[in-house]
Design an enzyme around this catalytic site. Sequence first.
Site, PDB file in Angstrom:
ATOM      1  N   GLY A  59      15.815 -11.186  61.001  1.00  0.00           N
ATOM      2  CA  GLY A  59      14.782 -12.192  61.214  1.00  0.00           C
ATOM      3  C   GLY A  59      14.783 -13.235  60.125  1.00  0.00           C
ATOM      4  N   ASP A  60      14.318 -14.423  60.461  1.00  0.00           N
ATOM      5  CA  ASP A  60      14.173 -15.472  59.454  1.00  0.00           C
ATOM      6  C   ASP A  60      13.222 -16.539  59.958  1.00  0.00           C
ATOM      7  OD1 ASP A  60      14.631 -17.219  57.167  1.00  0.00           O
ATOM      8  OD2 ASP A  60      16.510 -16.130  56.921  1.00  0.00           O
ATOM      9  N   SER A  61      12.711 -17.328  59.006  1.00  0.00           N
ATOM     10  CA  SER A  61      11.799 -18.427  59.323  1.00  0.00           C
ATOM     11  C   SER A  61      12.239 -19.687  58.600  1.00  0.00           C
ATOM     12  CB  SER A  61      10.368 -18.082  58.893  1.00  0.00           C
ATOM     13  OG  SER A  61       9.900 -16.963  59.590  1.00  0.00           O
TER      14      SER A  61
END
Length: 194
Positions: free
Chosen positions: A70-72
């Site tokens: 996951g990443d933002s």
Amino acid sequence: MTLILASSSAIRRALLEQAGVSFRVERPDVDEARIEATHAGHDFELALSLAEAKAAEVSTRHSGDWVIGGDSVVSVEGRRFMKPRDRDDAADHLLHFSGKAMRLVSAVALARNGELEWNHISDAVLHFRPLSEEFIQAYLDAEWPDVSYCVGVFRMEGLGVTLFDEVEGDHFTILGLPLLPLLGALRERGLMAS
């Protein structure tokens, strides 16, 4: 079959634990700065590239295991912001965010045996209230270094909520993990009871 979270994010770990997901954590060996520096596309594509790179890299180490990456990515007025380098950089970010709208894009991916199997991207818009320099320093006195790993210099589960006038979007997306679509994908693959 094991489920692995390819992330060092405490909030992603906590979200999965609170949802009753059984997993272990392994830090990915991904050069995020290189991916960010060479990326020419939109925030959606960058967040997905980072999430997929993390999931794929860790999955190559564990035959048959499923890996979550996951990443933002955040941007304000078309300018992309990364994690602050230090406290002064964090203060500069917050001063720039003051009174403006931030777009936050979160992506999640599932990989197995080095192959990407599933992904999801969602976004939110967070409206910063006007922030005085005095408030910013007091905020960082209370939240630093905990927000040093946060791309937007805030934790919604902490004092970060005081930065905003309005928030549009899914709560889990804002926390950095589109959790409900991920839980559905885990159920579909028999990794959670359905």
